[in-house]
Design a protein around this motif. Structure first.
Motif, PDB file in Angstrom:
ATOM      1  N   GLN A  65      19.209  24.065  67.071  1.00  0.00           N
ATOM      2  CA  GLN A  65      18.575  25.371  67.247  1.00  0.00           C
ATOM      3  C   GLN A  65      19.446  26.525  66.769  1.00  0.00           C
ATOM      4  OE1 GLN A  65      15.360  25.783  68.656  1.00  0.00           O
ATOM      5  NE2 GLN A  65      15.268  23.560  68.453  1.00  0.00           N
ATOM      6  N   ALA A  67      21.947  27.590  68.507  1.00  0.00           N
ATOM      7  CA  ALA A  67      22.053  28.332  69.758  1.00  0.00           C
ATOM      8  C   ALA A  67      23.490  28.436  70.237  1.00  0.00           C
ATOM      9  CB  ALA A  67      21.208  27.647  70.841  1.00  0.00           C
ATOM     10  N   VAL A  84      20.065  36.901  73.055  1.00  0.00           N
ATOM     11  CA  VAL A  84      18.625  36.858  72.770  1.00  0.00           C
ATOM     12  C   VAL A  84      18.365  36.890  71.275  1.00  0.00           C
ATOM     13  CG1 VAL A  84      16.469  38.147  73.001  1.00  0.00           C
ATOM     14  CG2 VAL A  84      17.950  37.840  74.982  1.00  0.00           C
ATOM     15  N   ARG A  85      19.168  37.648  70.539  1.00  0.00           N
ATOM     16  CA  ARG A  85      18.973  37.740  69.088  1.00  0.00           C
ATOM     17  C   ARG A  85      19.176  36.402  68.394  1.00  0.00           C
ATOM     18  NH1 ARG A  85      20.626  43.200  69.729  1.00  0.00           N
ATOM     19  NH2 ARG A  85      22.848  42.693  69.809  1.00  0.00           N
ATOM     20  N   GLY A  87      17.847  33.724  69.359  1.00  0.00           N
ATOM     21  CA  GLY A  87      16.557  33.040  69.429  1.00  0.00           C
ATOM     22  C   GLY A  87      16.543  31.841  70.351  1.00  0.00           C
ATOM     23  N   ALA A  88      17.724  31.292  70.656  1.00  0.00           N
ATOM     24  CA  ALA A  88      17.831  30.147  71.558  1.00  0.00           C
ATOM     25  C   ALA A  88      19.218  30.196  72.184  1.00  0.00           C
ATOM     26  CB  ALA A  88      17.627  28.833  70.809  1.00  0.00           C
ATOM     27  N   MET A 114      14.706  36.703  77.183  1.00  0.00           N
ATOM     28  CA  MET A 114      14.306  35.543  76.384  1.00  0.00           C
ATOM     29  C   MET A 114      12.801  35.331  76.480  1.00  0.00           C
ATOM     30  SD  MET A 114      16.956  34.312  74.824  1.00  0.00           S
ATOM     31  CE  MET A 114      16.458  32.671  74.325  1.00  0.00           C
ATOM     32  N   GLU A 117      11.013  37.960  74.362  1.00  0.00           N
ATOM     33  CA  GLU A 117      11.187  37.747  72.918  1.00  0.00           C
ATOM     34  C   GLU A 117      10.739  36.362  72.465  1.00  0.00           C
ATOM     35  OE1 GLU A 117      12.072  40.066  70.790  1.00  0.00           O
ATOM     36  OE2 GLU A 117      12.241  41.544  72.426  1.00  0.00           O
ATOM     37  N   GLY A 119      12.025  33.552  73.095  1.00  0.00           N
ATOM     38  CA  GLY A 119      13.148  32.691  72.743  1.00  0.00           C
ATOM     39  C   GLY A 119      13.146  31.441  73.609  1.00  0.00           C
ATOM     40  N   ARG A 120      14.080  30.555  73.323  1.00  0.00           N
ATOM     41  CA  ARG A 120      14.161  29.303  74.079  1.00  0.00           C
ATOM     42  C   ARG A 120      15.460  29.277  74.880  1.00  0.00           C
ATOM     43  NH1 ARG A 120      11.862  25.772  68.996  1.00  0.00           N
ATOM     44  NH2 ARG A 120       9.646  26.152  69.445  1.00  0.00           N
TER      45      ARG A 120
END
Length: 224
Positions: A65, A67, A84-85, A87-88, A114, A117, A119-120
């Motif tokens: 991911q 992450a 958060v930017r 994405g995971a 999260m 947005e 996100g995961r």
């Protein structure tokens, strides 16, 4: 017999997917992490005892991911927007947020951002949120509503594979017959497997002995 000086050097632990042994105890957890698109609201809590392989699974997921991986006690409100930017995000040892009001507030903030947005968020913990000792009611509510998957107690095949990997990480060659011998005599815990291999390595080095059944029996007695 002379005793050797033991240097406390860091170990190279292989954390790639190819190093992860799939067994009935962890197959469902792996399959769940392989399908994050099916996670309710993009959240998942991975629960398992110490040394069960949670960090290994989380690192595999983080690699796929892109992450960042954070420990719960490192969380801050200020760090949440950057996380958060990505994405995971992975939050390890999530139960440790209960140690302070600040980390609880930070996880609550991260969770909400999260979610907003899309996100995961993957969290790891040793127990369910109700047992963390959370004092922030809203966070307890959010965590209790988070879908979870568990790593079950290891079977013989998984314990054997973990022992082989732990010895390999330390670049130790042991007789093949020693692995099933250890599995039938040790506590059925991956944390015990780590402790056992470390103790065998230290004892063999300090006494300049090969790792044999005789040495293993002595070490098992000390761990018991």
């Amino acid at each position: 017999m002379s005793r050797q000086l033991i240097l406390d050097l860091p170990l190279r632990q292989s954390q790639g997917r190819e190093d992860f042994f799939v067994a009935p105890a962890n197959a469902l957890a792996l399959a769940t992490l392989d399908a994050p698109e099916s996670w309710p609201q993009g959240r998942m809590l991975l629960i398992g005892p110490e040394g069960a392989g949670k960090s290994h699974l989380a690192q595999i997921w983080a690699d796929t991911q892109g992450a960042p991986v954070m420990s719960a006690e490192e969380l801050t409100d200020e760090a949440a927007p950057d996380l958060v930017r990505a994405g995971a995000v992975v939050v390890e040892d999530a139960e440790r947020v209960a140690e302070s009001a600040a980390t609880q507030a930070a996880l609550f903030h991260l969770h909400n951002l999260m979610l907003a947005e899309r996100g995961r968020l993957l969290l790891t913990a040793r127990s369910a949120p109700r047992d963390w000792g959370l004092s922030l009611p809203d966070l307890l509510s959010r965590m209790s509503a988070t879908a979870n998957v568990r790593i079950e107690p290891p079977d013989d095949a998984l314990l054997s594979a973990v022992l082989v990997k732990l010895f390999a990480d330390r670049q130790i060659a042991v007789p093949a017959a020693l692995i099933p011998w250890l599995v039938t005599r040790m506590d059925r815990s991956l944390a015990t497997a780590r402790q056992l291999v470390a103790a065998l390595d230290a004892r063999a080095l300090s006494e300049n002995r090969a790792i044999t059944r005789s040495l293993a029996a002595e070490v098992l007695d000390t761990l018991g």
